[in-house]
Design a protein around this motif. Sequence first.
Motif, PDB file in Angstrom:
ATOM      1  N   SER A  49      -3.098  11.399  -2.707  1.00 28.75           N
ATOM      2  CA  SER A  49      -2.932   9.949  -2.734  1.00 28.75           C
ATOM      3  C   SER A  49      -1.068   9.989  -1.734  1.00 28.75           C
ATOM      4  O   SER A  49      -0.672   8.938  -2.509  1.00 28.75           O
ATOM      5  CB  SER A  49      -3.029   9.632  -4.060  1.00 28.75           C
ATOM      6  OG  SER A  49      -1.828  10.263  -4.997  1.00 28.75           O
ATOM      7  N   HIS A  50      -0.526  10.658  -2.119  1.00 32.21           N
ATOM      8  CA  HIS A  50       0.915  10.833  -1.811  1.00 32.21           C
ATOM      9  C   HIS A  50       1.193  10.854  -0.179  1.00 32.21           C
ATOM     10  O   HIS A  50       2.246  11.682  -0.059  1.00 32.21           O
ATOM     11  CB  HIS A  50       1.682  11.826  -3.034  1.00 32.21           C
ATOM     12  CG  HIS A  50       1.559  11.913  -4.527  1.00 32.21           C
ATOM     13  ND1 HIS A  50       2.336  10.271  -4.405  1.00 32.21           N
ATOM     14  CD2 HIS A  50       0.516  11.868  -5.043  1.00 32.21           C
ATOM     15  CE1 HIS A  50       2.324  10.386  -6.080  1.00 32.21           C
ATOM     16  NE2 HIS A  50       1.255  10.767  -5.895  1.00 32.21           N
TER      17      HIS A  50
ATOM     18  N   ASP B 226      -7.794  14.984  -4.730  1.00 34.77           N
ATOM     19  CA  ASP B 226      -7.409  13.881  -4.487  1.00 34.77           C
ATOM     20  C   ASP B 226      -6.041  13.279  -5.512  1.00 34.77           C
ATOM     21  O   ASP B 226      -4.994  12.004  -4.388  1.00 34.77           O
ATOM     22  CB  ASP B 226      -8.577  12.277  -5.637  1.00 34.77           C
ATOM     23  CG  ASP B 226      -9.986  13.419  -5.461  1.00 34.77           C
ATOM     24  OD1 ASP B 226     -10.008  12.940  -4.074  1.00 34.77           O
ATOM     25  OD2 ASP B 226     -10.587  13.019  -6.236  1.00 34.77           O
TER      26      ASP B 226
ATOM     27  N   GLN C 217       4.674   7.979   1.288  1.00 29.64           N
ATOM     28  CA  GLN C 217       3.571   8.845   1.049  1.00 29.64           C
ATOM     29  C   GLN C 217       4.367   9.620   2.178  1.00 29.64           C
ATOM     30  O   GLN C 217       5.254   9.665   3.235  1.00 29.64           O
ATOM     31  CB  GLN C 217       2.384   8.412   2.094  1.00 29.64           C
ATOM     32  CG  GLN C 217       1.945   7.534   1.335  1.00 29.64           C
ATOM     33  CD  GLN C 217       0.619   6.541   1.560  1.00 29.64           C
ATOM     34  OE1 GLN C 217       0.759   5.973   2.938  1.00 29.64           O
ATOM     35  NE2 GLN C 217      -0.431   7.201   1.507  1.00 29.64           N
TER      36      GLN C 217
END
Length: 279
Positions: free
Chosen positions: A185-186, A181, A269
């Motif tokens: 997130s990146h 997780d 991201q």
Amino acid sequence: MQRIKTLALTLSFLAYFPVISAADDASASAVDHQFTQAVASKKQTSLAALLHENFTWTDQTGKSFTKSDSLSGLSNTSLSSDVKPHEYGSVVYLTGVAGQDPKTRFVRVWVKDQRDKWQLLLFQETKLVGKVATPQATVAAGTPCDNPCKTVPYDAPSTDAKDVVASWQALEDAVNHRDADGWASHVADEFVFNVKEDGNPLTKADRIAVIRKQAEGKTVTDIGTVIPGTMKVWIYGTTAVMADEQQPTIGGHPYRAMRIWVKRDGRWQLVYSQQTVIE
């Protein structure tokens, strides 16, 4: 006399409303086609105008060439104009497959310069073997990751560049801790990673599955250390291009890595990555 007057009026009109050439107003894909034609016809002057001053070409063996070296060297590589464009503002990267025995997975990264012209910044090739990505090398879970998880031998030139590096460090630290997780997130949903082992792609879902499986076992993906003096980050608005060379923890050949980042909701991201083994 009438013809002379007409010519004078035409020249006067052009002085105020200059004609825009196809190269000035072309898409990155169209300019990429000009690139392949310039290479095929060995027109070095035309080719030089299309290459960014920091242009780097990494061939399928992992050898990297500067702009000056590439002007003649590119004529020896197999190029394809059958590309898939991925557009992110002032950065467009084109992906595709070229050559035979071996085939190569390639990415060409075009960026808009200050004159609003597309220039080729990176061209990277990776040998393509089979159709399914080979599992990446692993090390024992708990193996320390100082470089790059905690520190990177690179002095980022701007706040945005520092933030890109920090996002990458957090991403790799999540990999090292087998935190799927945290890693996700990146990473953007459209993320694709062409692995150095065989040039085949992994999606975001593929990588999440790998990390979660590793969390149940005793291994973790090997995170190579960044070789000093090799990292670069270029910022183009809300898109960033990163390149470096890394050395595997467990030994073996170093590799060349490139990455594309996009800033969304205030966070950088990762959208694309490709690696090539330096033989």
